[in-house]
Design a protein around this motif. Structure first.
Motif, short mmCIF file in Angstrom:
data_model
loop_
_atom_site.label_atom_id
_atom_site.label_comp_id
_atom_site.label_asym_id
_atom_site.label_seq_id
_atom_site.Cartn_x
_atom_site.Cartn_y
_atom_site.Cartn_z
N THR A 48 0.70 -1.20 0.12
CA THR A 48 0.07 -0.11 -0.03
C THR A 48 0.79 1.44 -0.03
OG1 THR A 48 -1.60 -0.99 1.08
CG2 THR A 48 -1.70 1.27 1.22
N LEU A 49 1.93 1.29 0.84
CA LEU A 49 2.71 2.22 0.77
C LEU A 49 3.58 2.74 -0.36
CD1 LEU A 49 4.44 4.60 2.84
CD2 LEU A 49 5.93 2.81 2.92
N GLY A 51 2.51 1.76 -3.33
CA GLY A 51 1.45 2.13 -4.48
C GLY A 51 0.91 3.75 -4.10
N VAL A 52 0.93 4.22 -2.88
CA VAL A 52 0.55 5.47 -2.75
C VAL A 52 1.91 6.37 -3.08
CG1 VAL A 52 0.30 7.19 -0.81
CG2 VAL A 52 -1.11 5.17 -0.72
N CYS A 53 2.97 6.01 -2.88
CA CYS A 53 4.17 6.69 -3.26
C CYS A 53 4.36 6.81 -4.84
CB CYS A 53 5.47 6.08 -2.76
SG CYS A 53 5.72 6.40 -0.88
N THR A 54 4.05 5.64 -5.36
CA THR A 54 4.01 5.82 -6.93
C THR A 54 3.09 6.82 -7.72
OG1 THR A 54 4.65 3.53 -7.01
CG2 THR A 54 3.79 4.12 -9.01
N SER A 55 1.90 6.63 -6.80
CA SER A 55 0.74 7.83 -7.45
C SER A 55 1.14 9.07 -7.25
CB SER A 55 -0.44 7.51 -6.76
OG SER A 55 -1.04 6.07 -7.23
N LEU A 56 1.66 9.42 -6.09
CA LEU A 56 2.24 10.69 -5.67
C LEU A 56 3.30 11.31 -6.63
CD1 LEU A 56 2.02 10.93 -1.99
CD2 LEU A 56 0.55 12.16 -3.39
#
Length: 80
Positions: A48-49, A51-56
């Motif tokens: 999850t971490l 995935g969020v970092c990739t999106s940001l």
């Protein structure tokens, strides 16, 4: 959405906690209470971490490219 439905069913029908390890309870049984369950929870947090970092990161690239395009006065890729 499928994971949310599974967590909801296991929580409200079988009185299990709202963690990802209990989504695999039908497959691995009581091993969710041991080291394997802890490993599943840690893995879900790390994924999850990332995935969020990739999106940001991708959003920052797009924002940066848009600001560069506005700064150079370009419209539809043609310099004015």
């Amino acid at each position: 959405t499928v994971v949310g439905a599974l967590v909801g069913i296991l929580s409200y029908r079988r009185d299990m906690p709202l963690t990802i390890r209990f989504c695999l309870y039908p497959l691995i049984g009581d091993h969710v209470y041991g080291l394997l369950g802890d490993l599943i929870d840690v893995l879900s947090m790390v994924v999850t971490l990332f995935g969020v970092c990739t999106s940001l990161g991708l959003g920052c690239f797009q924002l940066n490219k848009g600001m560069q395009r506005l700064d150079q006065g370009m419209y539809r890729g043609v310099a004015t």
